[in-house]
Design an enzyme around this catalytic site. Structure first.
Site, short mmCIF file in Angstrom:
data_model
loop_
_atom_site.label_atom_id
_atom_site.label_comp_id
_atom_site.label_asym_id
_atom_site.label_seq_id
_atom_site.Cartn_x
_atom_site.Cartn_y
_atom_site.Cartn_z
CE LYS A 17 -51.09 49.93 11.04
NZ LYS A 17 -52.05 49.83 9.94
NE ARG A 92 -56.09 47.64 14.95
CZ ARG A 92 -55.01 46.77 14.11
NH1 ARG A 92 -54.02 46.59 14.60
NH2 ARG A 92 -55.62 46.81 12.97
NE ARG A 128 -53.24 43.03 2.57
CZ ARG A 128 -52.92 43.37 3.76
NH1 ARG A 128 -51.99 44.23 4.04
NH2 ARG A 128 -54.04 43.49 4.81
NE ARG A 161 -54.71 40.06 6.61
CZ ARG A 161 -54.33 41.33 7.27
NH1 ARG A 161 -53.24 41.50 6.95
NH2 ARG A 161 -54.88 41.97 8.41
NE ARG A 172 -58.83 44.93 8.69
CZ ARG A 172 -57.65 44.70 7.45
NH1 ARG A 172 -58.17 44.15 6.44
NH2 ARG A 172 -56.44 44.81 7.79
P1 AMP Z 1 -53.87 44.01 11.24
O1 AMP Z 1 -52.87 43.04 10.67
O2 AMP Z 1 -52.89 45.05 12.05
O3 AMP Z 1 -54.44 44.86 10.49
O4 AMP Z 1 -54.56 43.52 12.27
C1 AMP Z 1 -55.44 42.28 11.70
C2 AMP Z 1 -56.46 42.31 12.95
O5 AMP Z 1 -55.94 41.69 14.02
C3 AMP Z 1 -57.48 43.27 13.12
O6 AMP Z 1 -58.44 43.66 12.21
C4 AMP Z 1 -57.88 42.91 14.50
O7 AMP Z 1 -58.93 42.07 14.40
C5 AMP Z 1 -56.61 42.19 15.12
N1 AMP Z 1 -55.79 43.06 15.94
C6 AMP Z 1 -54.49 43.55 15.59
N2 AMP Z 1 -53.74 44.27 16.38
C7 AMP Z 1 -55.00 44.29 17.31
C8 AMP Z 1 -55.06 45.41 18.48
N3 AMP Z 1 -54.06 45.97 18.86
N4 AMP Z 1 -56.03 45.27 19.10
C9 AMP Z 1 -57.09 44.20 18.87
N5 AMP Z 1 -57.15 43.64 17.81
C10 AMP Z 1 -56.13 43.48 16.93
#
Ligand code: AMP
Length: 232
Positions: A17, A92, A128, A161, A172
């Site tokens: 994404k 989410r 990654r 990461r 996740r």
């Molecule tokens: P991402 O880079 O979108 O995979 O997000 C990394 C981490 O950030 C996720 O695993 C969550 O811990 C936190 N996070 C990102 N977006 C959200 C969201 N909309 N709601 C809650 N936690 C989030």
């Protein structure tokens, strides 16, 4: 892309994404709000929000809905109204979607679901790596750096990461299935919605996204024209 829209990118962790979001904001002059990115920056800065989010993110869980929603609300309200918005990673779950409704104003929502098979994602995420300095992203199996732990572009170290470690990735996924899939189900009925095949190379995914967005715009223009003709 019209200024009164919010494009929401949904899809499992590692669907690509972020890569699609970067291309889309350039092409369609959108304001990008990536909650994962914002939270990682806060962690880096050591802010109160960052300290609160750090541990939760490290476990692969979701940061509290109201906290993330506030981050998005401030950015939507703080930006000019002349650009459309691209949301990557928000909402989410259903609760975040209803918080979004409270501050999206009259913007309409378009949902793009980047679908990817689970085994493809596991390979992508656990392989990654990103450069600590310039942020460039690599994959140990798919887009290999010349040296395993050095950035080709700037020579700085490549790191993983915390939340790309296998156990966290699995968590996740669980969170995605439990929280995000019901949201996608609801969004597919409620908003303009389409699915793209995220198993393809990023450029091919991007082409599919653009084709589908353009088709949507053409359909809308045709509808607007029809209703104008009806009124005349
Ligand atoms: P991402 O880079 O979108 O995979 O997000 C990394 C981490 O950030 C996720 O695993 C969550 O811990 C936190 N996070 C990102 N977006 C959200 C969201 N909309 N709601 C809650 N936690 C989030």
């Amino acid at each position: 892309m019209k200024s009164n829209c919010i494009i929401v990118l949904v899809g499992p962790p590692g669907a690509g994404k972020g890569t699609q979001a970067e291309k889309l904001v350039e092409e369609f002059d959108l304001v990008l709000i990536s909650t994962g990115q914002v939270l990682r920056e806060e962690v880096k800065k050591g802010s109160i929000l960052g300290r609160e989010a750090n541990e939760i993110m490290g476990r692969g869980e979701l940061v509290p809905d109201v906290v993330v929603a506030e981050v998005v609300r401030q950015r939507i309200n703080g930006g000019g109204s002349s650009q459309g918005i691209l949301l990557d990673g928000f909402p989410r779950n259903l609760s975040q979607a209803s918080l979004l409704e409270g501050f999206q104003g009259d913007r309409r929502v378009i949902v793009i679901n980047v679908h990817v098979d689970e085994e493809v994602i596991l390979k992508r995420l656990t392989g990654r790596r990103h450069c600590v300095d310039c942020g460039r992203i690599y994959n140990l199996w798919l887009s290999t750096p010349q040296q395993k732990d050095r950035c080709d572009a700037c020579g700085a170290s490549l790191v993983q990461r915390d939340d790309d470690r296998r156990a966290v990735v699995q968590n996740r996924f669980r969170v995605y299935r439990e929280e995000t899939e019901p949201l996608i189900e609801e969004y597919s009925k409620k908003h303009q919605y389409f699915v793209v095949d995220g198993n393809q190379k990023p450029q091919a995914v991007y082409k599919e996204v653009c084709n589908k967005l353009e088709k949507l715009e053409l359909e809308e223009d045709a509808l607007a024209m029809k209703s104008k003709q009806g009124m005349a």
